[in-house]
Design an enzyme around this catalytic site. Sequence first.
Site, mmCIF file in Angstrom:
data_model
loop_
_atom_site.group_PDB
_atom_site.id
_atom_site.type_symbol
_atom_site.label_atom_id
_atom_site.label_comp_id
_atom_site.label_asym_id
_atom_site.label_seq_id
_atom_site.Cartn_x
_atom_site.Cartn_y
_atom_site.Cartn_z
ATOM 1 N N ASP A 232 0.824 -1.211 0.000
ATOM 2 C CA ASP A 232 0.000 0.000 0.000
ATOM 3 C C ASP A 232 0.861 1.265 0.000
ATOM 4 O O ASP A 232 1.973 1.255 0.517
ATOM 5 C CB ASP A 232 -0.906 -0.031 1.243
ATOM 6 C CG ASP A 232 -2.069 0.941 1.127
ATOM 7 O OD1 ASP A 232 -2.305 1.475 0.023
ATOM 8 O OD2 ASP A 232 -2.737 1.184 2.145
ATOM 9 N N HIS B 2 2.848 3.220 -8.813
ATOM 10 C CA HIS B 2 2.728 1.787 -9.127
ATOM 11 C C HIS B 2 3.983 1.305 -9.865
ATOM 12 O O HIS B 2 4.502 0.239 -9.575
ATOM 13 C CB HIS B 2 1.493 1.514 -9.991
ATOM 14 C CG HIS B 2 0.199 1.889 -9.317
ATOM 15 N ND1 HIS B 2 -0.059 1.588 -8.003
ATOM 16 C CD2 HIS B 2 -0.908 2.541 -9.768
ATOM 17 C CE1 HIS B 2 -1.268 2.033 -7.681
ATOM 18 N NE2 HIS B 2 -1.798 2.618 -8.741
ATOM 19 N N LEU C 132 10.401 -20.770 -4.162
ATOM 20 C CA LEU C 132 9.346 -19.911 -3.638
ATOM 21 C C LEU C 132 8.093 -19.935 -4.525
ATOM 22 O O LEU C 132 8.206 -19.877 -5.749
ATOM 23 C CB LEU C 132 9.884 -18.467 -3.571
ATOM 24 C CG LEU C 132 8.888 -17.363 -3.224
ATOM 25 C CD1 LEU C 132 8.498 -17.437 -1.751
ATOM 26 C CD2 LEU C 132 9.471 -15.989 -3.534
HETATM 27 C C1 FPP Z 1 -1.755 0.179 -3.428
HETATM 28 O O1 FPP Z 1 -1.368 1.509 -3.464
HETATM 29 C C2 FPP Z 1 -1.204 -0.588 -4.535
HETATM 30 C C3 FPP Z 1 -1.920 -1.143 -5.565
HETATM 31 C C4 FPP Z 1 -3.381 -1.016 -5.664
HETATM 32 C C5 FPP Z 1 -1.273 -1.862 -6.668
HETATM 33 C C6 FPP Z 1 -0.078 -2.709 -6.375
HETATM 34 C C7 FPP Z 1 0.643 -2.940 -7.640
HETATM 35 C C8 FPP Z 1 1.988 -2.877 -7.831
HETATM 36 C C9 FPP Z 1 2.957 -2.684 -6.734
HETATM 37 C C10 FPP Z 1 2.573 -2.965 -9.193
HETATM 38 C C11 FPP Z 1 2.601 -4.208 -9.941
HETATM 39 C C12 FPP Z 1 2.555 -5.495 -9.225
HETATM 40 C C13 FPP Z 1 3.250 -6.614 -9.570
HETATM 41 C C14 FPP Z 1 2.991 -7.867 -8.798
HETATM 42 C C15 FPP Z 1 4.266 -6.654 -10.648
HETATM 43 P P1 FPP Z 1 -2.491 2.639 -3.543
HETATM 44 O O2 FPP Z 1 -2.660 3.009 -4.979
HETATM 45 O O3 FPP Z 1 -3.723 2.187 -2.862
HETATM 46 O O4 FPP Z 1 -1.796 3.796 -2.759
HETATM 47 P P2 FPP Z 1 -2.491 4.935 -1.859
HETATM 48 O O5 FPP Z 1 -3.123 4.212 -0.712
HETATM 49 O O6 FPP Z 1 -1.335 5.782 -1.454
HETATM 50 O O7 FPP Z 1 -3.473 5.637 -2.733
#
Ligand code: FPP
Length: 235
Positions: free
Chosen positions: A10, A27, A121
């Site tokens: 997050d 992201h 893993l």
């Molecule tokens: C949460 O941050 C994150 C996500 C919804 C997406 C997670 C995806 C990645 C890390 C990239 C790709 C993944 C892989 C497995 C290659 P948020 O957008 O909710 O952040 P915020 O809470 O600050 O708004």
Amino acid sequence: MPKHVAVIMDGNGRWAKKRGNQRIFGHRNGVQSVRETVRAAGELEIDYLTLYAFSTENWNRPKKEIDALMSLLITSIEKETPELIKNNVRLVTIGDQSLISEKVKTKLDGLIAKTKENTGLTVVLALSYSARWEITMAMQQIAKSIESGDLKPEEVTEQTITTTLSTAKIPDPDLLIRTSGEHRISNFLLWQIAYAELYFTETLWPDFRAENFYEAIYAYQQRERRFGKTSEQIL
Ligand code: FPP
């Protein structure tokens, strides 16, 4: 050492905003954190690493962000495939596949097939996943078995539920990590984390590095897991 670590990644959006950038920038930078975490988990010989990449609720985000996230997922998968294969990593996914586009599904299925025989893993990618959706699906399946006469209501045990979930073959997480200072579970693995140790860190996901992962493991190792028993009983 935990056998199974689950991570709620997050804080990507906030990380980008702090830098005056679009959410997708966060992201994109989060991919490096995924890479480091997968490598660190593999090196520590952890058996399972579950990553919450996209929740059922995330489908409500602006289409632009969803599209960008999905294409980031595809490009990351394509780019990382050789490394994953080299490191003996097996990929599996959990989540509502019916909502995922054919294009993303095809790429994912390709990588799943290519890493199927790997014995190191296991990375469980929770994609279009929510625990309540998963539990609802399991309940429907159990209800069908009862309706068809294959199962009696009194034969439904915790084990029946555990083995009907999409994580049937995966042991419960020992440790759940959430980044970005939020202290919530957000519909993630609700059944499976009954006895997981919870670890929260202020670090935003794009800043999360192998050292942060080691810190979480170390914190876990300081905890006393009693599973409802007394300290004396587990000595
Ligand atoms: C949460 O941050 C994150 C996500 C919804 C997406 C997670 C995806 C990645 C890390 C990239 C790709 C993944 C892989 C497995 C290659 P948020 O957008 O909710 O952040 P915020 O809470 O600050 O708004």
